[in-house]
Motif scaffolding. Structure first.
Motif, PDB file in Angstrom:
ATOM      1  N   ARG A  12      44.312  46.324  45.878  1.00 48.77           N
ATOM      2  CA  ARG A  12      44.331  44.968  46.428  1.00 48.77           C
ATOM      3  C   ARG A  12      43.775  44.074  45.328  1.00 48.77           C
ATOM      4  N   MET A  13      44.527  43.043  44.989  1.00 50.51           N
ATOM      5  CA  MET A  13      44.114  42.149  43.919  1.00 50.51           C
ATOM      6  C   MET A  13      44.055  40.726  44.432  1.00 50.51           C
ATOM      7  N   THR A  14      42.985  40.032  44.033  1.00 50.57           N
ATOM      8  CA  THR A  14      42.856  38.606  44.304  1.00 50.57           C
ATOM      9  C   THR A  14      43.060  37.877  42.993  1.00 50.57           C
ATOM     10  N   LEU A  15      44.071  37.038  42.957  1.00 50.54           N
ATOM     11  CA  LEU A  15      44.373  36.208  41.789  1.00 50.54           C
ATOM     12  C   LEU A  15      43.915  34.792  42.100  1.00 50.54           C
ATOM     13  N   THR A  16      43.107  34.238  41.214  1.00 52.89           N
ATOM     14  CA  THR A  16      42.572  32.897  41.423  1.00 52.89           C
ATOM     15  C   THR A  16      43.138  31.949  40.367  1.00 52.89           C
ATOM     16  N   TYR A  17      43.672  30.819  40.837  1.00 57.19           N
ATOM     17  CA  TYR A  17      44.190  29.800  39.919  1.00 57.19           C
ATOM     18  C   TYR A  17      43.016  29.094  39.255  1.00 57.19           C
ATOM     19  N   LEU A  18      43.092  28.934  37.942  1.00 57.96           N
ATOM     20  CA  LEU A  18      42.045  28.221  37.226  1.00 57.96           C
ATOM     21  C   LEU A  18      42.094  26.730  37.542  1.00 57.96           C
ATOM     22  N   ASP A  19      43.290  26.198  37.840  1.00 56.57           N
ATOM     23  CA  ASP A  19      43.463  24.809  38.259  1.00 56.57           C
ATOM     24  C   ASP A  19      44.405  24.807  39.460  1.00 56.57           C
ATOM     25  N   ALA A  20      43.843  24.894  40.641  1.00 56.51           N
ATOM     26  CA  ALA A  20      44.646  25.004  41.858  1.00 56.51           C
ATOM     27  C   ALA A  20      45.364  23.707  42.221  1.00 56.51           C
TER      28      ALA A  20
ATOM     29  N   SER B 124      47.621  32.506  49.533  1.00 54.41           N
ATOM     30  CA  SER B 124      46.664  32.994  50.525  1.00 54.41           C
ATOM     31  C   SER B 124      45.631  31.942  50.916  1.00 54.41           C
ATOM     32  N   SER B 125      45.285  31.079  49.973  1.00 51.69           N
ATOM     33  CA  SER B 125      44.385  29.953  50.215  1.00 51.69           C
ATOM     34  C   SER B 125      44.743  28.879  49.197  1.00 51.69           C
ATOM     35  N   ASP B 126      43.980  27.806  49.172  1.00 55.68           N
ATOM     36  CA  ASP B 126      44.291  26.725  48.230  1.00 55.68           C
ATOM     37  C   ASP B 126      44.273  27.182  46.782  1.00 55.68           C
ATOM     38  N   ALA B 127      43.432  28.172  46.469  1.00 51.36           N
ATOM     39  CA  ALA B 127      43.258  28.562  45.064  1.00 51.36           C
ATOM     40  C   ALA B 127      43.548  30.022  44.772  1.00 51.36           C
ATOM     41  N   THR B 128      44.011  30.790  45.768  1.00 53.09           N
ATOM     42  CA  THR B 128      44.189  32.229  45.534  1.00 53.09           C
ATOM     43  C   THR B 128      45.512  32.773  46.054  1.00 53.09           C
ATOM     44  N   ASP B 129      45.915  33.854  45.409  1.00 56.43           N
ATOM     45  CA  ASP B 129      46.975  34.731  45.900  1.00 56.43           C
ATOM     46  C   ASP B 129      46.314  36.090  46.095  1.00 56.43           C
TER      47      ASP B 129
END
Length: 154
Positions: free
Chosen positions: A53-61, A68-73
């Protein structure tokens, strides 16, 4: 869904080195997130039938809202097939409320000797319609560039 997204790159490393980077937790965490993202692996089981399971976070959302959320997949990956050092087949399911991101995408990583290196070809099928093809192929190309940099530094 008939759409197929692809990417390919020749890397200056042996197929076994590249294959190992596909199945090493810390390696994967460092090279898989495309440009503009960082990754965290929340669960890890590198065997056929296992996965991660990986959480990818946008550096500039602000420019790329997450699935999955405003800043993550958040994505659940299952290892459907592992054939060392030639092939890894993954089944990916995104955690998302939007039905445009629903379904199971298959990612096939093919490794073939190419001179002193390895040609890595990624083929994605059953890509959820909410993922734009051009964006997805750019993400695949970015991950391949990261993978090449990772294995070539070894």
């Amino acid at each position: 869904m008939d759409r197929i997204d692809r990417g390919s790159r020749v890397m200056g490393a042996a197929p076994a080195t590249v294959y190992n980077a596909l199945l090493d937790r810390e390696a994967l965490r460092s090279w898989l997130p495309p440009q503009g993202m960082r990754g965290r692996i929340d669960r890890w089981d590198p065997r056929p039938g296992g996965g991660f399971r990986m959480t990818l976070t946008y550096l500039d959302a602000s420019e790329s809202p997450g699935k999955s959320s405003d800043a993550t997949d958040v994505v659940e990956i299952a290892f459907a097939e592992l054939v060392p050092p030639k092939r890894v087949v993954q089944r990916a399911v995104f955690e998302a409320e939007d039905p445009a991101f629903a379904g199971t995408m298959t990612m096939v990583w093919e490794l073939a000797a190419a001179g002193d290196g390895t040609e890595v070809t990624v083929t994605a099928t059953d890509v959820p319609p909410g993922i734009g093809q051009a964006d997805h192929e750019a993400g695949i190309a970015s991950s391949l560039a990261n993978l090449a940099a990772y294995v070539e530094a070894r």
